[in-house]
Scaffold this motif. Structure first.
Motif, PDB file in Angstrom:
ATOM      1  N   ALA A   1       0.828  -1.205   0.000  1.00 59.04           N
ATOM      2  CA  ALA A   1       0.000   0.000   0.000  1.00 59.04           C
ATOM      3  C   ALA A   1       0.863   1.257   0.000  1.00 59.04           C
ATOM      4  O   ALA A   1       0.547   2.244  -0.664  1.00 59.04           O
ATOM      5  CB  ALA A   1      -0.925  -0.002   1.214  1.00 59.04           C
TER       6      ALA A   1
ATOM      7  N   ALA B   1       2.163   1.765  -3.481  1.00 59.86           N
ATOM      8  CA  ALA B   1       1.150   1.814  -4.535  1.00 59.86           C
ATOM      9  C   ALA B   1       1.019   3.240  -5.061  1.00 59.86           C
ATOM     10  O   ALA B   1       1.139   4.215  -4.319  1.00 59.86           O
ATOM     11  CB  ALA B   1      -0.191   1.324  -3.998  1.00 59.86           C
ATOM     12  N   LYS B   2       0.767   3.340  -6.363  1.00 63.88           N
ATOM     13  CA  LYS B   2       0.577   4.635  -7.023  1.00 63.88           C
ATOM     14  C   LYS B   2       1.744   5.585  -6.766  1.00 63.88           C
ATOM     15  O   LYS B   2       1.581   6.807  -6.724  1.00 63.88           O
ATOM     16  CB  LYS B   2      -0.739   5.280  -6.571  1.00 63.88           C
ATOM     17  CG  LYS B   2      -1.970   4.473  -6.971  1.00 63.88           C
ATOM     18  CD  LYS B   2      -3.243   5.220  -6.658  1.00 63.88           C
ATOM     19  CE  LYS B   2      -4.458   4.419  -7.125  1.00 63.88           C
ATOM     20  NZ  LYS B   2      -5.730   5.118  -6.848  1.00 63.88           N
TER      21      LYS B   2
ATOM     22  N   ARG C   1       3.372   6.425  -4.196  1.00 64.05           N
ATOM     23  CA  ARG C   1       3.389   7.289  -3.012  1.00 64.05           C
ATOM     24  C   ARG C   1       4.809   7.353  -2.452  1.00 64.05           C
ATOM     25  O   ARG C   1       5.349   8.414  -2.211  1.00 64.05           O
ATOM     26  CB  ARG C   1       2.421   6.751  -1.961  1.00 64.05           C
ATOM     27  CG  ARG C   1       0.971   7.092  -2.238  1.00 64.05           C
ATOM     28  CD  ARG C   1       0.126   6.799  -1.008  1.00 64.05           C
ATOM     29  NE  ARG C   1      -1.234   7.257  -1.202  1.00 64.05           N
ATOM     30  CZ  ARG C   1      -2.175   6.537  -1.782  1.00 64.05           C
ATOM     31  NH1 ARG C   1      -1.879   5.333  -2.220  1.00 64.05           N
ATOM     32  NH2 ARG C   1      -3.388   7.020  -1.939  1.00 64.05           N
TER      33      ARG C   1
ATOM     34  N   ASP D   1      -9.914   1.689  -5.784  1.00 63.54           N
ATOM     35  CA  ASP D   1     -10.082   2.586  -4.637  1.00 63.54           C
ATOM     36  C   ASP D   1     -10.261   1.793  -3.344  1.00 63.54           C
ATOM     37  O   ASP D   1      -9.732   2.157  -2.290  1.00 63.54           O
ATOM     38  CB  ASP D   1     -11.297   3.494  -4.847  1.00 63.54           C
ATOM     39  CG  ASP D   1     -11.171   4.349  -6.096  1.00 63.54           C
ATOM     40  OD1 ASP D   1     -10.048   4.805  -6.371  1.00 63.54           O
ATOM     41  OD2 ASP D   1     -12.183   4.540  -6.790  1.00 63.54           O
TER      42      ASP D   1
ATOM     43  N   GLU E   1      -6.995   0.377  -2.116  1.00 65.75           N
ATOM     44  CA  GLU E   1      -6.180   1.419  -1.494  1.00 65.75           C
ATOM     45  C   GLU E   1      -6.676   1.735  -0.085  1.00 65.75           C
ATOM     46  O   GLU E   1      -5.885   1.853   0.856  1.00 65.75           O
ATOM     47  CB  GLU E   1      -6.235   2.677  -2.362  1.00 65.75           C
ATOM     48  CG  GLU E   1      -5.434   3.841  -1.826  1.00 65.75           C
ATOM     49  CD  GLU E   1      -5.524   5.048  -2.736  1.00 65.75           C
ATOM     50  OE1 GLU E   1      -5.476   6.172  -2.226  1.00 65.75           O
ATOM     51  OE2 GLU E   1      -5.653   4.858  -3.965  1.00 65.75           O
ATOM     52  N   THR E   2      -7.981   1.832   0.069  1.00 62.79           N
ATOM     53  CA  THR E   2      -8.560   2.180   1.367  1.00 62.79           C
ATOM     54  C   THR E   2      -8.341   1.091   2.409  1.00 62.79           C
ATOM     55  O   THR E   2      -8.034   1.374   3.570  1.00 62.79           O
ATOM     56  CB  THR E   2     -10.075   2.437   1.222  1.00 62.79           C
ATOM     57  OG1 THR E   2     -10.277   3.521   0.302  1.00 62.79           O
ATOM     58  CG2 THR E   2     -10.706   2.793   2.563  1.00 62.79           C
TER      59      THR E   2
ATOM     60  N   PHE F   1      -6.082  -1.402   2.219  1.00 67.95           N
ATOM     61  CA  PHE F   1      -4.726  -1.962   2.166  1.00 67.95           C
ATOM     62  C   PHE F   1      -4.744  -3.408   1.686  1.00 67.95           C
ATOM     63  O   PHE F   1      -4.153  -4.303   2.290  1.00 67.95           O
ATOM     64  CB  PHE F   1      -4.029  -1.862   3.533  1.00 67.95           C
ATOM     65  CG  PHE F   1      -3.938  -0.466   4.055  1.00 67.95           C
ATOM     66  CD1 PHE F   1      -3.100   0.463   3.464  1.00 67.95           C
ATOM     67  CD2 PHE F   1      -4.713  -0.056   5.123  1.00 67.95           C
ATOM     68  CE1 PHE F   1      -3.026   1.762   3.927  1.00 67.95           C
ATOM     69  CE2 PHE F   1      -4.648   1.240   5.596  1.00 67.95           C
ATOM     70  CZ  PHE F   1      -3.798   2.152   4.996  1.00 67.95           C
TER      71      PHE F   1
ATOM     72  N   GLN G   1      -5.871  -5.588  -5.434  1.00 67.67           N
ATOM     73  CA  GLN G   1      -7.119  -5.552  -6.186  1.00 67.67           C
ATOM     74  C   GLN G   1      -7.680  -6.957  -6.386  1.00 67.67           C
ATOM     75  O   GLN G   1      -8.896  -7.161  -6.365  1.00 67.67           O
ATOM     76  CB  GLN G   1      -6.908  -4.876  -7.544  1.00 67.67           C
ATOM     77  CG  GLN G   1      -6.722  -3.376  -7.456  1.00 67.67           C
ATOM     78  CD  GLN G   1      -6.815  -2.702  -8.808  1.00 67.67           C
ATOM     79  OE1 GLN G   1      -7.739  -2.956  -9.580  1.00 67.67           O
ATOM     80  NE2 GLN G   1      -5.845  -1.851  -9.106  1.00 67.67           N
TER      81      GLN G   1
END
Length: 270
Positions: free
Chosen positions: A7, A10-11, A13, A228, A231-232, A234, A237
């Motif tokens: 997490a 991810a993306k 960060r 989403d 992500e929320t 943790f 997908q």
């Protein structure tokens, strides 16, 4: 822990994340995501040494926007951090009760200001790990107690005591549903069968939605996509998709929004 590290990176960060379980005032690093070499693998973080050591001592998140020039920390681990090309670093302790149980790190390979959103996200990841540790330890504690109480039931006990132990078993069963640990689930099923008979086996695999399945369906109800939700919560997908598929099967529907309608009809979600 691996889910929390995924997490964090991810993306994009954080470019790199790593962690270690803490005990006896040290935290050997043991899990990694996004590293370019082996320099920090197995590195033992000691209390008050480096950024993580400061987080261990304070039991609070600490950050260094320019790690190598920071005057707020010791630089015992500079060589290892530099080998990973890390310039900005955040260290967050995982605190359970009053004890630090692990350290989570998120690093950037550029000098960058660390915004509140990034700090909140790292802190949220650490809280998620702390929650999982708390649940697992409570389950193991109750499971040991239930196994001891098994002897009481097998020898015979009063109806009131039997009812009390039955209720404790039901509470434990609900707690185990919060855990993905199949070994613990099997252990509880075997215990339930031994104490209460074969009807107990399968109770953990009933049509009742698990806590995670309910969380995923509730997120769908808010209009969130799988990415989403992952992500929320943790999660990966693929894990979100699996939870949603399981929830749909239990609810007897074939679509994500039908699952929301069915769950609301049963008052499982608001």
């Amino acid at each position: 822990m691996d889910r929390a590290l995924s997490a964090l990176t991810a993306k994009e960060r954080f470019a790199v994340s790593f962690s270690g379980w803490a005990a006896d005032a040290v935290a050997p690093l043991s899990a990694f995501s996004g590293t370019v070499g082996q320099s920090i693998h197995g590195l033992v973080i000691e209390t008050n040494e480096g950024l993580g050591g400061k987080a261990l001592a304070l039991q609070k998140p600490v950050a260094a926007a320019n790690y190598h020039s920071s005057r707020e920390i010791t630089h015992r681990y500079d060589r290892e951090v530099r080998a990973e090309q890390i310039k900005t670093l955040v260290a967050v302790p995982v605190v359970v009760g009053r004890n630090v149980r692990a350290l989570l790190y998120g690093g950037l390979r550029t000098r960058s200001g660390i915004g509140d959103d990034l700090l909140r996200f790292a802190f949220s990841a650490a809280k998620s790990v702390a929650w999982e540790i708390s649940v697992e330890e409570e389950v193991q504690r109750r499971l040991r107690s239930a196994e001891a109480d098994r002897v009481v039931l097998e020898r015979g006990s009063s109806p009131a005591r039997t009812q009390e132990l039955t209720e404790q078993f039901a509470e434990l069963r609900d707690l185990v549903r919060l855990m993905p640990d199949e070994e613990t689930r099997e252990r509880l099923e075997a215990l339930g069968e031994a104490v209460f008979g074969t009807e107990a086996r399968g109770q953990l695999r009933s049509d009742t939605l698990s806590a995670r399945e309910l969380e995923v369906v509730a997120q769908v109800a808010l209009g969130h996509r799988n990415a989403d939700i992952a992500e929320t919560l943790f999660l990966k997908q693929s894990t979100v998709k699996a939870y949603l598929g399981s929830a749909m099967r239990k609810l007897g529907v074939k679509g994500r929004y039908q699952a929301v309608i069915a769950a609301r009809a049963q008052r499982l979600i608001p």
